[in-house]
Design a protein around this motif. Structure first.
Motif, short mmCIF file in Angstrom:
data_model
loop_
_atom_site.label_atom_id
_atom_site.label_comp_id
_atom_site.label_asym_id
_atom_site.label_seq_id
_atom_site.Cartn_x
_atom_site.Cartn_y
_atom_site.Cartn_z
N GLU A 1 -0.28 7.89 -1.93
CA GLU A 1 -0.54 9.20 -1.99
C GLU A 1 -0.35 10.17 -0.66
O GLU A 1 -0.16 11.29 -0.50
CB GLU A 1 -1.87 9.48 -2.63
CG GLU A 1 -2.28 8.80 -3.92
CD GLU A 1 -3.67 8.98 -4.41
OE1 GLU A 1 -4.71 9.40 -3.54
OE2 GLU A 1 -3.89 8.47 -5.47
N GLN A 2 -0.51 9.37 0.44
CA GLN A 2 -0.23 10.15 1.80
C GLN A 2 1.15 10.30 2.09
O GLN A 2 1.40 11.07 3.04
CB GLN A 2 -0.83 9.16 2.99
CG GLN A 2 -2.42 9.26 2.97
CD GLN A 2 -3.05 8.82 4.37
OE1 GLN A 2 -3.02 7.50 4.21
NE2 GLN A 2 -3.14 9.64 5.11
N CYS A 3 1.91 9.65 1.56
CA CYS A 3 3.56 9.54 1.61
C CYS A 3 4.03 10.90 1.06
O CYS A 3 4.22 10.66 -0.30
CB CYS A 3 4.18 8.38 1.07
SG CYS A 3 3.58 6.84 2.11
N VAL B 1 11.85 9.94 10.59
CA VAL B 1 10.63 11.16 10.70
C VAL B 1 10.63 11.08 9.23
O VAL B 1 11.47 11.60 8.64
CB VAL B 1 11.52 12.25 11.53
CG1 VAL B 1 10.51 13.55 11.32
CG2 VAL B 1 11.77 11.98 12.93
N ARG B 2 9.34 11.32 8.77
CA ARG B 2 9.04 11.35 7.49
C ARG B 2 7.67 12.04 7.43
O ARG B 2 6.80 12.34 8.25
CB ARG B 2 8.68 10.16 6.62
CG ARG B 2 9.93 9.27 6.62
CD ARG B 2 9.66 7.91 6.00
NE ARG B 2 9.71 6.95 7.14
CZ ARG B 2 9.04 5.76 6.85
NH1 ARG B 2 9.18 5.38 5.65
NH2 ARG B 2 8.99 4.78 7.79
N PRO B 3 7.35 12.95 6.44
CA PRO B 3 6.14 13.96 6.20
C PRO B 3 4.97 12.76 5.43
O PRO B 3 5.23 12.06 4.58
CB PRO B 3 6.83 14.69 4.97
CG PRO B 3 7.68 14.10 4.12
CD PRO B 3 8.51 13.15 5.18
N MET B 4 3.96 13.12 6.03
CA MET B 4 2.72 12.57 5.64
C MET B 4 1.60 13.33 5.56
O MET B 4 1.49 13.96 6.55
CB MET B 4 2.74 11.32 6.54
CG MET B 4 1.62 10.32 6.07
SD MET B 4 1.52 8.61 7.22
CE MET B 4 0.99 7.48 5.99
N TRP C 1 10.16 7.95 1.70
CA TRP C 1 9.43 6.83 2.24
C TRP C 1 9.89 5.76 1.37
O TRP C 1 10.23 4.69 1.78
CB TRP C 1 7.86 6.98 1.66
CG TRP C 1 7.16 7.75 2.59
CD1 TRP C 1 7.19 9.18 2.85
CD2 TRP C 1 6.62 7.65 3.75
NE1 TRP C 1 6.66 9.85 3.79
CE2 TRP C 1 6.17 8.85 4.56
CE3 TRP C 1 6.32 6.29 4.60
CZ2 TRP C 1 5.47 8.97 5.60
CZ3 TRP C 1 5.74 6.50 5.48
CH2 TRP C 1 5.20 7.71 6.27
N ALA C 2 9.95 5.67 -0.21
CA ALA C 2 10.52 4.49 -0.87
C ALA C 2 11.75 4.07 -0.60
O ALA C 2 12.05 2.68 -0.13
CB ALA C 2 10.57 4.78 -2.47
N ASP D 1 0.76 -1.16 0.02
CA ASP D 1 0.11 -0.06 0.11
C ASP D 1 0.66 1.23 -0.13
O ASP D 1 0.59 2.40 -0.47
CB ASP D 1 -1.01 -0.07 1.18
CG ASP D 1 -2.41 -0.96 0.91
OD1 ASP D 1 -2.99 -0.65 0.00
OD2 ASP D 1 -2.25 -2.00 1.68
N LEU D 2 1.84 1.45 0.33
CA LEU D 2 2.85 2.48 0.58
C LEU D 2 3.79 2.71 -0.68
O LEU D 2 4.30 3.54 -1.07
CB LEU D 2 3.57 2.48 1.87
CG LEU D 2 2.83 2.61 3.14
CD1 LEU D 2 3.72 3.08 4.15
CD2 LEU D 2 2.12 3.86 2.82
#
Length: 171
Positions: free
Chosen positions: A66-68, A124-127, A75-76, A57-58
């Motif tokens: 799309e939320q990532c 820590v990642r933007p979402m 993220w990837a 899903d990610l």
């Protein structure tokens, strides 16, 4: 379903994640989502989809990816490194690798991501979260294995401050 056997989530563990003040879920060894709390369901509705799988899903196009925010940068790479590391120890994860690598963008990143040390947990990642789809929030992704059921992982997305610029890079 990617996992032929999904372990049961012990009631004490399910109760624990329900009480957490931030999104939390329980993953199977194949990254399938076995349980989630209401905060996870509200913040990331895709987690409540039957058959939801964190890696699928990610990594593949859809609501989870799309939320990532800044997906290719934040993220990837850690997700692919984690999947690569897991697939070395668990050949059953190869089916997920094959599935996500059907997407050309993921396949290109897979071929470039050989670093096994870069781990998804603790980063820590933007979402983009439900209710604020245009402005990403920063979340710290954490993971634990319960001692009484080590085949499971508890994953949380805790609020985190945006990372600050590296002073050495700005000098």
């Amino acid at each position: 379903m990617l996992s032929p056997i999904a372990p049961d989530v012990p009631e004490d563990l399910a109760d624990h994640i329900r009480r957490l003040p931030f999104p939390a879920l329980v993953e199977a060894p194949d990254f399938g989502i076995l349980a989630y709390n209401r905060r996870a369901e509200r913040a990331c509705p895709w987690t409540a989809r039957p058959g939801a799988n964190v890696m699928v899903d990610l990594l593949l196009p859809g609501p989870g990816r799309e939320q990532c925010a800044q997906w290719e940068e934040h993220w990837a790479p850690p997700l692919l490194a984690q999947l690569r590391q897991g697939a070395l120890a668990n050949t059953a994860l190869r089916a997920i690798v094959d599935r996500v690598c059907e997407d050309p963008q993921v396949r290109e990143l897979w071929e470039r991501t050989a670093d096994l040390r870069r781990h998804a947990y603790g980063t820590v990642r933007p979402m983009y979260l439900e209710g604020a789809p245009t402005r990403p929030a920063w979340v710290r992704i954490m993971g634990w294995q319960p001692m009484h059921e080590p085949s499971l992982r508890v994953i949380t997305g805790e609020p985190a401050p945006a990372p600050t610029a590296d002073p050495q890079q700005t000098a």
